[in-house]
Design a protein around this motif. Structure first.
Motif, PDB file in Angstrom:
ATOM      1  N   GLU A 173      42.206  34.140  41.026  1.00 44.10           N
ATOM      2  CA  GLU A 173      41.808  32.815  40.560  1.00 44.10           C
ATOM      3  C   GLU A 173      42.076  31.753  41.624  1.00 44.10           C
ATOM      4  O   GLU A 173      41.279  30.820  41.804  1.00 44.10           O
ATOM      5  N   PHE A 174      43.192  31.902  42.331  1.00 47.25           N
ATOM      6  CA  PHE A 174      43.506  30.966  43.413  1.00 47.25           C
ATOM      7  C   PHE A 174      42.429  30.998  44.493  1.00 47.25           C
ATOM      8  O   PHE A 174      41.966  29.956  44.972  1.00 47.25           O
ATOM      9  N   LEU A 175      42.012  32.196  44.885  1.00 46.82           N
ATOM     10  CA  LEU A 175      40.983  32.325  45.915  1.00 46.82           C
ATOM     11  C   LEU A 175      39.650  31.761  45.438  1.00 46.82           C
ATOM     12  O   LEU A 175      38.900  31.156  46.214  1.00 46.82           O
ATOM     13  N   LEU A 191      39.126  38.610  47.533  1.00 48.90           N
ATOM     14  CA  LEU A 191      39.493  38.250  48.904  1.00 48.90           C
ATOM     15  C   LEU A 191      38.321  38.473  49.856  1.00 48.90           C
ATOM     16  O   LEU A 191      38.019  37.615  50.705  1.00 48.90           O
ATOM     17  N   ALA A 192      37.645  39.609  49.717  1.00 47.29           N
ATOM     18  CA  ALA A 192      36.483  39.880  50.571  1.00 47.29           C
ATOM     19  C   ALA A 192      35.384  38.859  50.312  1.00 47.29           C
ATOM     20  O   ALA A 192      34.719  38.389  51.256  1.00 47.29           O
ATOM     21  N   ILE A 209      37.315  44.115  53.918  1.00 47.41           N
ATOM     22  CA  ILE A 209      37.837  42.810  54.335  1.00 47.41           C
ATOM     23  C   ILE A 209      37.345  42.461  55.739  1.00 47.41           C
ATOM     24  O   ILE A 209      36.890  41.338  56.005  1.00 47.41           O
ATOM     25  N   LEU A 210      37.438  43.436  56.629  1.00 50.32           N
ATOM     26  CA  LEU A 210      37.018  43.197  58.016  1.00 50.32           C
ATOM     27  C   LEU A 210      35.518  42.948  58.096  1.00 50.32           C
ATOM     28  O   LEU A 210      35.055  42.063  58.836  1.00 50.32           O
ATOM     29  N   GLY A 211      34.724  43.699  57.318  1.00 48.36           N
ATOM     30  CA  GLY A 211      33.274  43.517  57.335  1.00 48.36           C
ATOM     31  C   GLY A 211      32.863  42.153  56.832  1.00 48.36           C
ATOM     32  O   GLY A 211      31.968  41.505  57.408  1.00 48.36           O
TER      33      GLY A 211
END
Length: 430
Positions: free
Chosen positions: A101-103, A137-138, A165-167
Motif C-alpha cells: 500500500e505504501f508503494l 515493487l516491480a 525487479i531488475l527487468g
C-alpha cells in the motif's frame, strides 16, 4: 520559545525523531508543522515495513501522502522477526500488504527516486503476502525514470523475483542506472550466471558505472554482456566470493581480457571469505583481471588435510597486478607460513599500493624495520602506519621500542600517523 526556533534548527532536530514522533511533532504548532514539511527532511526516507506501516500508525497514509513528493532516496527494510513479541508476530501477515500500500501511494504521487535500497529482505519470508509486495515493487519500479542506484544487498530472493525487479528497472530507467548492487540478492543455492534473461538484462545497462555481485552471478557470459553494454562507462566491479562458491565454475582468462579491452578504466575488487587454500583461489587471480582491491578473510576453520599455501596466493598478486593493485587486506590469523619476504616484495613492486592491512604473523621484527625504512626512503607513500602486535615478549618489546624511536621523527616529517601499539596483531598502512 520552542515555536520561535529557526526552521533549519527544527529540521535538524526532527531528523533524529522516529516517524511516529515526527508526525506527532507536526501537530504541536504551525511553525513545527511547517518545519516538518521541509523537503530536506524527506529527501532520504527509511521505511521498516513490518513496523512503520502497521496497525495504528499507517505511515503510508500519513507521511507518504504529505511528503512523498520530496523523496529522492528510499530504503525499504525489514526488522529481524525475532525481536518482536510473540503476540505481534501472530498478526504480522498484513505487513507485506501494508508495504505494498505504501508503494502504491508514492506511485500515485509520481514520486521519482534517484536511489532505492532493499535492506534485510531475507527476513521478509517470515511474513505473508510477500509475493504481492514483490509484484507491487516491480510495478512501482516500472514507473521510475530517474533511478540511478538500485541495491538488493542480502535480499535473498529467488532468481525470477530478482529478474522481475531488475527487468522493471531497466525497462523504465536502464539508461540512467549507474550503480547496481546484487550481493546477496539471490538465494544462496541459486546460481544465475548462465540464465539467458539475466544476461540479456545486463546487456542493456548502458550507463552502468559500478556493479557489485557474488561469484555465482558471474561468468564469461556475464563479462561479455557487460562488455557489450557499457564499454566506456563501467569503472568498478566488486566480486564477493564465499566458501560455498568455491570451484563452482570457472571463468576463462580470455573473457576477462575482452572485458578489459572494452572497459579500459575498469577496476575489479575481490572480497574473499572463508577460502584459504591456493587450489580454491588461483582460478580467480587470472592475468587479465584488472585487480585493484583484494580482501581476504580466511576464517577460523581450515581444512587441515590440504596446504593453504598463502605464499603462492600472494605470489600471484605480485606477479599479475603490479600496475593495478591499490588495496590489500590479508586476514590470516594463526597462519604459520613465512610471508615476511613477500610482504616486502609486495610493497616494493606494487607501485599503486595505497593501503595494506595484514592480520597475521611476522617471523622477524626486522621485517617491520625494513617496512619503515621503505617508507622513510619514500618508496611507499602511506599516510598511516599502525602496528598492533600480540603476545609481545620483553625482548620483542625492546625491538619495537627501538623501531619506534628510530622512525618517529622521519615519519612525523612526512606527515605519517606512525604508532606501535599493543594487542590485536594488525599491521595497517594507508
Amino acid at each position: 520559545m520552542w515555536d520561535q526556533l529557526p526552521e533549519l534548527v527544527l529540521t535538524e532536530i526532527f531528523k533524529h525523531l522516529t516517524r511516529r514522533d515526527q508526525v506527532n511533532s507536526g501537530k504541536v504548532c504551525r511553525s513545527w508543522n511547517q518545519a516538518l514539511a521541509s523537503p530536506l527532511l524527506w529527501r532520504s526516507v527509511k521505511v521498516i515495513i513490518d513496523v512503520d506501516v502497521c496497525g495504528g500508525f499507517p505511515l503510508a497514509k500519513q507521511l507518504a501522502v504529505k511528503y512523498g513528493q520530496h523523496m529522492r532516496r528510499l530504503e525499504l527494510a525489514w526488522s529481524r522477526p525475532y525481536v518482536l513479541p510473540r503476540e505481534t508476530r501472530i498478526t504480522c501477515n498484513a505487513q507485506a500488504e501494508g508495504g505494498a500500500e505504501f508503494l502504491i501511494v508514492i506511485k500515485e504521487k509520481d514520486v521519482q527516486l534517484q536511489e532505492l535500497i532493499l535492506t534485510n529482505w531475507v527476513f521478509s519470508s517470515k511474513w505473508g503476502n510477500r509475493g504481492k509486495l514483490l509484484s507491487t515493487l516491480a510495478n512501482f519500479l516500472s514507473s521510475q525514470q530517474n533511478l540511478e542506484t538500485l541495491s538488493l544487498l542480502n535480499a535473498n530472493l529467488g532468481v525470477s523475483d530478482v529478474l522481475r525487479i531488475l527487468g522493471a528497472t531497466i525497462q523504465s530507467c536502464g539508461n540512467n542506472l549507474t550503480f547496481l548492487d546484487l550481493r546477496g540478492a539471490f538465494k544462496e543455492w541459486h546460481a544465475p550466471h548462465s540464465n539467458p534473461r539475466y544476461l540479456r538484462l545486463l546487456g542493456r545497462l548502458q550507463a552502468l558505472v559500478m556493479l557489485s555481485l557474488d561469484y555465482p552471478a558471474l561468468s564469461g557470459g556475464t563479462l561479455n554482456a557487460l562488455a557489450s553494454a557499457a564499454p566506456s562507462m563501467l569503472r568498478t566491479l566488486h566480486i564477493s566470493v564465499r566458501d560455498s562458491d568455491s570451484r563452482q565454475h570457472t571463468i576463462a582468462n580470455a573473457a576477462w581480457h575482452e572485458l578489459s579491452l572494452a572497459c579500459p578504466k575498469l577496476i575489479v575488487s575481490y572480497t574473499i571469505m572463508n577460502i584459504s587454500h591456493y587450489e580454491d583461489m588461483y582460478y580467480l587471480l587470472l592475468p587479465s583481471v584488472p585487480l585493484g582491491s583484494f580482501q581476504m578473510y580466511s576464517g577460523h576453520v581450515w581444512d587441515q588435510s590440504r596446504s593453504r599455501n598463502f605464499r603462492s596466493t600472494i605470489g600471484l598478486l605480485i606477479m599479475h597486478y603490479t600496475d593495478t593493485l591499490a588495496r590489500v587486506m590479508l586476514q590470516l590469523q594463526n597462519n604459520r607460513e613465512l610471508l615476511d619476504d613477500l610482504l616486502i616484495t609486495l610493497l616494493l613492486r606494487c607501485k599503486q599500493l595505497t593501503q595494506l592491512q595484514y592480520d597475521g604473523i611476522l617471523r622477524n621484527l626486522d621485517t617491520l624495520r625494513e617496512i619503515c625504512q621503505i617508507q622513510a626512503d619514500r618508496k611507499t607513500c602511506f599516510r598511516r602506519i599502525n602496528v598492533k602486535p600480540r603476545n609481545v615478549s620483553t625482548q620483542n618489546r625492546a625491538i619495537l621500542d627501538d623501531i619506534s624511536y628510530q622512525y618517529n621523527h622521519v615519519m612525523a616529517q612526512q606527515g605519517v600517523d606512525f604508532r606501535i601499539e599493543d594487542s590485536a596483531s594488525v599491521l595497517t598502512f594507508y
